[in-house]
Scaffold this motif. Structure first.
Motif, PDB file in Angstrom:
ATOM      1  N   TYR A  50       0.905  -1.181   0.138  1.00 13.22           N
ATOM      2  CA  TYR A  50      -0.109   0.168   0.018  1.00 13.22           C
ATOM      3  C   TYR A  50       0.859   1.139  -0.098  1.00 13.22           C
ATOM      4  CZ  TYR A  50      -3.776  -2.911   1.441  1.00 13.22           C
ATOM      5  OH  TYR A  50      -4.908  -3.926   1.475  1.00 13.22           O
ATOM      6  N   GLY A  51       0.652   2.050  -0.857  1.00 21.68           N
ATOM      7  CA  GLY A  51       1.399   3.258  -0.973  1.00 21.68           C
ATOM      8  C   GLY A  51       0.928   4.167  -0.109  1.00 21.68           C
ATOM      9  N   HIS A  52       1.751   5.272   0.599  1.00 19.14           N
ATOM     10  CA  HIS A  52       1.310   5.958   1.591  1.00 19.14           C
ATOM     11  C   HIS A  52       2.301   7.145   1.464  1.00 19.14           C
ATOM     12  CE1 HIS A  52       4.393   3.439   3.429  1.00 19.14           C
ATOM     13  NE2 HIS A  52       4.584   4.311   4.309  1.00 19.14           N
ATOM     14  N   LYS A  53       1.720   8.195   2.100  1.00 17.76           N
ATOM     15  CA  LYS A  53       2.575   9.655   2.162  1.00 17.76           C
ATOM     16  C   LYS A  53       2.144  10.221   3.581  1.00 17.76           C
ATOM     17  CE  LYS A  53      -0.381  12.078  -0.824  1.00 17.76           C
ATOM     18  NZ  LYS A  53      -0.640  12.926  -1.961  1.00 17.76           N
ATOM     19  N   ASN A  54       2.806  11.402   3.878  1.00 15.31           N
ATOM     20  CA  ASN A  54       2.475  12.206   5.047  1.00 15.31           C
ATOM     21  C   ASN A  54       2.113  11.485   6.241  1.00 15.31           C
ATOM     22  OD1 ASN A  54       2.231  14.110   3.165  1.00 15.31           O
ATOM     23  ND2 ASN A  54       0.028  14.160   2.853  1.00 15.31           N
ATOM     24  N   LEU A  55       3.139  10.368   6.763  1.00 19.61           N
ATOM     25  CA  LEU A  55       3.130   9.573   7.759  1.00 19.61           C
ATOM     26  C   LEU A  55       3.551  10.705   8.989  1.00 19.61           C
ATOM     27  CD1 LEU A  55       2.319   6.762   8.228  1.00 19.61           C
ATOM     28  CD2 LEU A  55       4.567   6.172   8.322  1.00 19.61           C
ATOM     29  N   ARG A  56       2.744  10.654  10.000  1.00 16.79           N
ATOM     30  CA  ARG A  56       3.191  11.529  11.097  1.00 16.79           C
ATOM     31  C   ARG A  56       2.489  10.931  12.359  1.00 16.79           C
ATOM     32  NH1 ARG A  56      -1.254  13.100   8.448  1.00 16.79           N
ATOM     33  NH2 ARG A  56      -2.908  13.939   9.395  1.00 16.79           N
ATOM     34  N   SER A  57       2.987  11.333  13.761  1.00 15.90           N
ATOM     35  CA  SER A  57       2.504  10.472  14.661  1.00 15.90           C
ATOM     36  C   SER A  57       2.319  11.450  15.970  1.00 15.90           C
ATOM     37  CB  SER A  57       3.503   9.498  15.357  1.00 15.90           C
ATOM     38  OG  SER A  57       4.806  10.048  15.570  1.00 15.90           O
ATOM     39  N   GLN A  58       1.492  10.996  16.832  1.00 18.53           N
ATOM     40  CA  GLN A  58       1.126  11.888  18.060  1.00 18.53           C
ATOM     41  C   GLN A  58       1.291  10.949  19.060  1.00 18.53           C
ATOM     42  OE1 GLN A  58      -2.461  13.868  17.909  1.00 18.53           O
ATOM     43  NE2 GLN A  58      -2.503  14.688  19.952  1.00 18.53           N
ATOM     44  N   SER A  59       1.706  11.092  20.182  1.00 16.55           N
ATOM     45  CA  SER A  59       1.977  10.277  21.349  1.00 16.55           C
ATOM     46  C   SER A  59       1.675  11.051  22.755  1.00 16.55           C
ATOM     47  CB  SER A  59       3.430   9.842  21.690  1.00 16.55           C
ATOM     48  OG  SER A  59       3.990   9.206  20.355  1.00 16.55           O
ATOM     49  N   GLU A  60       1.186  10.260  23.513  1.00 14.61           N
ATOM     50  CA  GLU A  60       0.620  10.577  24.838  1.00 14.61           C
ATOM     51  C   GLU A  60       1.012   9.561  25.981  1.00 14.61           C
ATOM     52  OE1 GLU A  60      -3.539  11.930  27.032  1.00 14.61           O
ATOM     53  OE2 GLU A  60      -3.564  10.289  25.157  1.00 14.61           O
ATOM     54  N   ASP A  61       1.606  10.179  26.913  1.00 13.94           N
ATOM     55  CA  ASP A  61       1.866   9.379  28.105  1.00 13.94           C
ATOM     56  C   ASP A  61       0.850   9.527  29.151  1.00 13.94           C
ATOM     57  OD1 ASP A  61       2.849   8.646  30.700  1.00 13.94           O
ATOM     58  OD2 ASP A  61       5.029   9.771  30.418  1.00 13.94           O
ATOM     59  N   LEU A  62       0.024   8.503  29.443  1.00 14.51           N
ATOM     60  CA  LEU A  62      -0.852   8.595  30.071  1.00 14.51           C
ATOM     61  C   LEU A  62      -0.678   9.001  31.740  1.00 14.51           C
ATOM     62  CD1 LEU A  62      -3.036   5.653  29.058  1.00 14.51           C
ATOM     63  CD2 LEU A  62      -3.244   8.070  28.162  1.00 14.51           C
ATOM     64  N   SER A  63       0.435   8.672  32.312  1.00 15.62           N
ATOM     65  CA  SER A  63       0.553   9.398  33.317  1.00 15.62           C
ATOM     66  C   SER A  63       0.885  10.905  33.654  1.00 15.62           C
ATOM     67  CB  SER A  63       2.062   8.493  33.925  1.00 15.62           C
ATOM     68  OG  SER A  63       3.189   9.447  33.298  1.00 15.62           O
ATOM     69  N   GLN A  64       0.935  11.430  32.538  1.00 17.76           N
ATOM     70  CA  GLN A  64       0.839  12.932  32.285  1.00 17.76           C
ATOM     71  C   GLN A  64      -0.565  13.315  31.858  1.00 17.76           C
ATOM     72  OE1 GLN A  64       3.669  14.556  33.407  1.00 17.76           O
ATOM     73  NE2 GLN A  64       4.426  12.590  33.810  1.00 17.76           N
ATOM     74  N   ALA A  65      -1.656  12.643  31.825  1.00 18.60           N
ATOM     75  CA  ALA A  65      -2.900  12.960  31.241  1.00 18.60           C
ATOM     76  C   ALA A  65      -3.690  13.514  32.628  1.00 18.60           C
ATOM     77  CB  ALA A  65      -3.646  11.863  30.580  1.00 18.60           C
ATOM     78  N   PRO A  66      -4.528  14.533  32.358  1.00 16.84           N
ATOM     79  CA  PRO A  66      -5.100  15.375  33.311  1.00 16.84           C
ATOM     80  C   PRO A  66      -6.086  14.035  33.768  1.00 16.84           C
ATOM     81  CG  PRO A  66      -5.589  16.067  31.277  1.00 16.84           C
ATOM     82  CD  PRO A  66      -4.461  15.257  31.152  1.00 16.84           C
ATOM     83  N   LEU A  67      -6.831  14.228  35.131  1.00 13.33           N
ATOM     84  CA  LEU A  67      -7.533  13.064  35.378  1.00 13.33           C
ATOM     85  C   LEU A  67      -9.020  13.864  35.089  1.00 13.33           C
ATOM     86  CD1 LEU A  67      -6.490  12.634  39.159  1.00 13.33           C
ATOM     87  CD2 LEU A  67      -6.218  11.074  37.015  1.00 13.33           C
ATOM     88  N   GLY A  68      -9.940  12.952  34.906  1.00 16.04           N
ATOM     89  CA  GLY A  68     -11.271  13.421  34.507  1.00 16.04           C
ATOM     90  C   GLY A  68     -12.001  13.506  35.628  1.00 16.04           C
ATOM     91  N   LYS A  69     -13.220  14.058  35.654  1.00 16.68           N
ATOM     92  CA  LYS A  69     -14.118  14.366  36.929  1.00 16.68           C
ATOM     93  C   LYS A  69     -14.237  13.008  37.644  1.00 16.68           C
ATOM     94  CE  LYS A  69     -18.373  16.732  37.925  1.00 16.68           C
ATOM     95  NZ  LYS A  69     -19.435  17.383  37.312  1.00 16.68           N
TER      96      LYS A  69
END
Length: 119
Positions: free
Chosen positions: A89-108
């Motif tokens: 499969y041809g592809h382009k514009n590969l980009r990533s976003q990462s999140e460390d859940l230990s740094q994520a704000p707590l929900g209500k």
């Protein structure tokens, strides 16, 4: 040391797909519906080639230190690229976003549960 959980999203665009490849993706579309998207160690792919030629892989990985997220992101990108390349499969514009859940704000609800547990 505490284990950290990372969520990595790798996005891109399908490029120069043959009619056969499009037919294959359409045939497997139900397995890759965004409604069933989940972060998994193996990676979950979602797309809707009839709407747009974009795709998203969702990976979950772990590490012990904050900087381990860089290696986890690199592994996720390599896995996504390998999956696409294995199928031609041809592809382009590969980009990533990462999140460390230990740094994520707590929900209500999480904040409320923490208050109940400590007080």
């Amino acid at each position: 040391m505490t284990t950290r959980t990372f969520r990595i999203t790798v996005r891109g665009v399908f490029d120069d797909l043959t009619p056969e490849q499009l037919a294959e993706l359409r045939a497997r579309a139900a397995d890759h519906d965004v409604l069933f998207a989940a972060f998994t160690p193996e990676g979950h792919l979602s797309y809707d080639v009839d709407a747009r030629a974009v795709f998203t892989f969702r990976f979950q990985d772990t590490g012990e230190a904050e900087e381990d997220i860089l290696d986890a992101t690199e592994r996720a990108e390599e896995r996504a690229r390998a999956w696409l390349d294995e199928r031609g499969y041809g592809h382009k514009n590969l980009r990533s976003q990462s999140e460390d859940l230990s740094q994520a704000p707590l929900g209500k609800r999480q904040r409320r549960a923490n208050r109940s547990a400590t007080g």
